[in-house]
Design an enzyme around this catalytic site. Structure first.
Site, PDB file in Angstrom:
ATOM      1  N   HIS A   1      16.154 -18.621  10.746  1.00  0.00           N
ATOM      2  CA  HIS A   1      15.011 -18.749   9.841  1.00  0.00           C
ATOM      3  C   HIS A   1      15.438 -18.662   8.374  1.00  0.00           C
ATOM      4  O   HIS A   1      16.433 -18.014   8.043  1.00  0.00           O
ATOM      5  CB  HIS A   1      13.878 -17.766  10.182  1.00  0.00           C
TER       6      HIS A   1
ATOM      7  N   ASP B   1       8.962 -14.818  -0.087  1.00  0.00           N
ATOM      8  CA  ASP B   1       8.036 -14.313   0.931  1.00  0.00           C
ATOM      9  C   ASP B   1       7.634 -12.865   0.672  1.00  0.00           C
ATOM     10  O   ASP B   1       8.184 -12.196  -0.208  1.00  0.00           O
ATOM     11  CB  ASP B   1       8.662 -14.455   2.331  1.00  0.00           C
TER      12      ASP B   1
ATOM     13  N   ASN C   1      18.111 -15.997  13.913  1.00  0.00           N
ATOM     14  CA  ASN C   1      17.565 -17.133  14.679  1.00  0.00           C
ATOM     15  C   ASN C   1      17.479 -18.404  13.822  1.00  0.00           C
ATOM     16  O   ASN C   1      16.800 -19.356  14.194  1.00  0.00           O
ATOM     17  CB  ASN C   1      16.184 -16.781  15.251  1.00  0.00           C
TER      18      ASN C   1
ATOM     19  N   GLU D   1      10.026 -19.372  10.697  1.00  0.00           N
ATOM     20  CA  GLU D   1      10.614 -19.114  12.007  1.00  0.00           C
ATOM     21  C   GLU D   1      10.878 -20.439  12.723  1.00  0.00           C
ATOM     22  O   GLU D   1      10.373 -21.494  12.314  1.00  0.00           O
ATOM     23  CB  GLU D   1       9.640 -18.249  12.826  1.00  0.00           C
TER      24      GLU D   1
HETATM   25  C1  GLP Z   1      14.183 -11.580   6.279  1.00  0.00           C
HETATM   26  C2  GLP Z   1      13.845 -12.414   5.047  1.00  0.00           C
HETATM   27  C3  GLP Z   1      14.775 -13.593   4.903  1.00  0.00           C
HETATM   28  C4  GLP Z   1      16.208 -13.122   5.038  1.00  0.00           C
HETATM   29  C5  GLP Z   1      16.428 -12.553   6.422  1.00  0.00           C
HETATM   30  C6  GLP Z   1      17.844 -12.068   6.647  1.00  0.00           C
HETATM   31  O1  GLP Z   1      13.577 -12.033   7.436  1.00  0.00           O
HETATM   32  N1  GLP Z   1      12.505 -12.889   5.054  1.00  0.00           N
HETATM   33  O2  GLP Z   1      14.552 -14.215   3.651  1.00  0.00           O
HETATM   34  O3  GLP Z   1      17.090 -14.181   4.816  1.00  0.00           O
HETATM   35  O4  GLP Z   1      15.547 -11.450   6.577  1.00  0.00           O
HETATM   36  O5  GLP Z   1      17.973 -10.780   6.144  1.00  0.00           O
HETATM   37  P1  GLP Z   1      19.324 -10.025   5.931  1.00  0.00           P
HETATM   38  O6  GLP Z   1      19.941 -10.636   4.731  1.00  0.00           O
HETATM   39  O7  GLP Z   1      18.926  -8.604   5.691  1.00  0.00           O
HETATM   40  O8  GLP Z   1      20.135 -10.215   7.151  1.00  0.00           O
END
Ligand code: GLP
Length: 240
Positions: free
Chosen positions: A137, A67, A135, A142
């Site tokens: 995702h 992404d 959440n 989402e």
């Molecule tokens: C973002 C990314 C996800 C990731 C999530 C959790 O929203 N798009 O791919 O898994 O954050 O991030 P973190 O690993 O910093 O908790």
């Protein structure tokens, strides 16, 4: 779904990196699906360490990222393109031409999604690295994203904007939209490695591993994939 519970973030990172390193050693032309966020940073550090110490080569490896934020150019220090160079690519012998992300600053988001989907059709990930949002995702899919979704423009939820605001100077600087691989693009991977750490992810981990398979918890779709390894620390695993 295989669940490996580790003592802490460091052990989680070592174990996850080893899975990816073994795939690259067995197949120097491997296609890696990559993720951003703080969860995989330690995994990437271990891959760089292994590259420097043991010479595992990424010369012929290709990558596709999950992404990108809409509106950020690749040289913006909060863009995922920048993150990937800073946290992984610059430490490996990978050819940057073999690395792919959706372009967040493309003038036409729909066209950019179509381009990325066409690319993904030719690049089935040997392994897809994932983190999970609090959440549930995955990527930026989402809650309530259909399981058959492909790369699309996403309006980020307030929850995700708040979670991700820690990376930005202020919450107002967090982009409100992103381009994300869809759930179908993620599920096409031959194998999946999910890295999770921390108590704030425990509920999402429960939903992913033991909850009902439902778009309300996007990560629960992974129960339908034949080769998923969840590497999580004991805090993230605390509700299992
Ligand atoms: C973002 C990314 C996800 C990731 C999530 C959790 O929203 N798009 O791919 O898994 O954050 O991030 P973190 O690993 O910093 O908790």
């Amino acid at each position: 779904m295989k669940v490996i519970v580790t003592e802490n973030y460091e052990e989680m990172s070592e174990k996850a990196a080893q899975i990816i390193i073994d795939i690259v050693k067995n197949n120097p032309n491997a296609i890696l699906g990559l993720a951003t966020g703080s969860s995989p940073v330690g995994t990437y550090q271990n891959m760089i360490k292994d590259h420097k110490e043991n010479g595992t080569s990424y010369k012929n490896v290709k990558t596709v990222n999950l992404d990108e934020y809409v509106g950020l150019t690749a040289d913006h220090d909060q863009s995922y393109a920048y993150f990937m160079r800073a946290n992984l690519f610059d430490g490996l012998d990978i050819d940057l031409k073999n690395t792919n992300l959706p372009c967040g600053s493309a003038p036409d988001a729909k066209k950019e999604c179509d381009r990325y989907n066409a690319l993904l059709e030719t690049m089935k990930q040997d392994v897809q690295v994932l983190g999970i949002g609090s959440n549930g995702h995955i990527g930026f899919n989402e809650p309530d994203t259909p399981f058959d979704s492909v790369t699309h423009l996403v309006d980020l939820t307030e929850n995700t904007i708040k979670d991700n605001s820690r990376m930005f100077a202020s919450i107002d600087d967090v982009p409100r939209q992103a381009l994300s691989m869809g759930i179908k693009n993620i599920m096409q991977a031959k194998s999946i490695v999910m890295v999770v750490s921390g108590k704030n992810k425990a509920k999402a981990v429960y939903g992913m591993v033991k909850g009902e398979i439902t778009p309300a918890c996007p990560a629960s779709v992974l129960q339908l994939h034949p080769f998923v390894t969840v590497v999580c620390d004991k805090e993230a695993a605390s509700l299992l």
